[in-house]
Design a protein around this motif. Structure first.
Motif, short mmCIF file in Angstrom:
data_model
loop_
_atom_site.label_atom_id
_atom_site.label_comp_id
_atom_site.label_asym_id
_atom_site.label_seq_id
_atom_site.Cartn_x
_atom_site.Cartn_y
_atom_site.Cartn_z
N SER A 193 0.88 -1.17 0.00
CA SER A 193 0.00 0.00 0.00
C SER A 193 0.91 1.21 0.00
N PHE A 194 0.41 2.24 -0.62
CA PHE A 194 1.26 3.32 -1.03
C PHE A 194 0.49 4.61 -0.78
N LEU A 195 1.00 5.48 0.07
CA LEU A 195 0.33 6.75 0.33
C LEU A 195 1.29 7.87 0.02
N MET A 196 0.82 8.85 -0.72
CA MET A 196 1.71 9.97 -1.03
C MET A 196 1.12 11.27 -0.52
N ASN A 197 1.98 12.17 -0.07
CA ASN A 197 1.57 13.51 0.36
C ASN A 197 0.51 13.50 1.46
N VAL A 198 0.70 12.59 2.41
CA VAL A 198 -0.18 12.54 3.58
C VAL A 198 0.19 13.70 4.49
N PRO A 199 -0.79 14.43 5.05
CA PRO A 199 -0.43 15.50 5.98
C PRO A 199 0.33 14.94 7.18
N SER A 200 1.39 15.61 7.57
CA SER A 200 2.19 15.16 8.71
C SER A 200 2.45 16.36 9.61
N LYS A 201 2.23 16.18 10.91
CA LYS A 201 2.44 17.28 11.84
C LYS A 201 3.87 17.74 11.82
N LYS A 202 4.76 16.76 11.76
CA LYS A 202 6.17 17.07 11.92
C LYS A 202 6.79 17.66 10.67
N TYR A 203 6.42 17.12 9.50
CA TYR A 203 7.14 17.49 8.28
C TYR A 203 6.26 18.19 7.24
N GLY A 204 4.98 18.47 7.59
CA GLY A 204 4.10 19.06 6.60
C GLY A 204 3.43 17.99 5.75
N LYS A 205 4.24 17.24 5.03
CA LYS A 205 3.72 16.15 4.20
C LYS A 205 4.68 14.98 4.28
N LYS A 206 4.15 13.81 4.02
CA LYS A 206 5.02 12.63 4.02
C LYS A 206 4.44 11.58 3.11
N ASP A 207 5.24 10.60 2.76
CA ASP A 207 4.78 9.42 2.04
C ASP A 207 4.88 8.22 3.00
N VAL A 208 4.04 7.24 2.77
CA VAL A 208 4.07 6.02 3.59
C VAL A 208 3.98 4.82 2.65
N VAL A 209 4.78 3.80 2.91
CA VAL A 209 4.71 2.57 2.11
C VAL A 209 4.55 1.40 3.07
N LYS A 210 3.58 0.53 2.78
CA LYS A 210 3.40 -0.69 3.57
C LYS A 210 3.67 -1.89 2.67
N ILE A 211 4.52 -2.75 3.13
CA ILE A 211 4.91 -3.91 2.32
C ILE A 211 4.56 -5.17 3.09
N GLU A 212 3.74 -6.00 2.51
CA GLU A 212 3.33 -7.20 3.24
C GLU A 212 4.35 -8.32 3.11
N ASN A 213 4.53 -9.02 4.21
CA ASN A 213 5.37 -10.23 4.26
C ASN A 213 6.80 -9.99 3.83
N ARG A 214 7.32 -8.83 4.20
CA ARG A 214 8.72 -8.61 3.87
C ARG A 214 9.35 -7.74 4.95
N GLU A 215 10.55 -8.12 5.37
CA GLU A 215 11.34 -7.28 6.26
C GLU A 215 12.58 -6.85 5.50
N LEU A 216 13.17 -5.73 5.87
CA LEU A 216 14.22 -5.14 5.04
C LEU A 216 15.62 -5.47 5.57
N THR A 217 16.57 -5.51 4.66
CA THR A 217 17.95 -5.78 5.04
C THR A 217 18.63 -4.46 5.46
N GLU A 218 19.74 -4.57 6.14
CA GLU A 218 20.53 -3.40 6.54
C GLU A 218 20.90 -2.57 5.31
N GLU A 219 21.30 -3.24 4.23
CA GLU A 219 21.71 -2.51 3.04
C GLU A 219 20.54 -1.71 2.46
N GLU A 220 19.36 -2.31 2.45
CA GLU A 220 18.18 -1.59 1.96
C GLU A 220 17.89 -0.38 2.85
N LEU A 221 18.02 -0.57 4.17
CA LEU A 221 17.77 0.54 5.09
C LEU A 221 18.76 1.67 4.86
N ASN A 222 20.01 1.32 4.61
CA ASN A 222 21.03 2.35 4.36
C ASN A 222 20.73 3.13 3.09
#
Ligand SMILES: [Zn+2]
Length: 156
Positions: free
Chosen positions: A45-74
């Motif tokens: 699921s993919f949300l773009m330009n969601v209002p955010s208190k902290k940053y004004g706007k933000k994007d959010v991505v939800k990925i089912e059945n997957r956890e991320l590697t250190e390299e991906e996080l970097n």
């Protein structure tokens, strides 16, 4: 039905990863970094330009059945330095962390200088010092050339 509040509602996922507080407009790049394309059979699921208190706007991505590697996080930290990562198992957040941009980056991206030794056929791993986080700027340890956001984005 009826009485729904004004808060944003997004269906919860059972297992997987929620990447929150992505800089607005960068969700596409995060998906590219993760190798997720329209041909992947990953449920997102993919949300773009969601209002955010902290940053004004933000994007959010939800990925089912997957956890991320250190390299991906970097790599995500390079384009979305404020992103938070929530690991979901059985509908519960079991781990919450921020991506972190280290002071030095090794081997994740290429130097923007075509004449750099790291781009020659030598087996030299690119190394950079992070000289600015937002906007991102990396200084090559070999040729000192600064690689900026646009040059990084073109690599993902
Ligand atoms: Zn270089």
């Amino acid at each position: 039905m009826g009485g729904a509040g004004k808060e944003l509602r997004v269906s919860k996922i059972a297992n997987g990863t929620v990447i929150d507080h992505i800089s607005p407009g960068k969700a596409w790049i995060v998906l590219r970094i993760l190798g997720i394309t329209e041909r992947s059979d990953v449920v997102i699921s993919f949300l773009m330009n969601v209002p955010s208190k902290k940053y004004g706007k933000k994007d959010v991505v939800k990925i089912e059945n997957r956890e991320l590697t250190e390299e991906e996080l970097n790599k995500i930290a390079l384009v979305a330095p404020d992103a938070t990562i929530n690991i979901i198992r059985n509908f519960e957040i079991v781990e919450k962390r921020r991506v972190e941009l280290p002071e030095f980056i090794e081997g994740v991206v290429k130097c923007s200088n075509p004449g750099c030794i790291t781009n020659a056929s030598e087996p030299v791993v690119p190394k950079f010092r992070v000289v600015s986080k937002a906007p991102i700027a990396l200084r090559c340890a070999y040729c000192e050339r600064i690689t900026g956001e646009e040059e990084l984005l073109s690599q993902f």
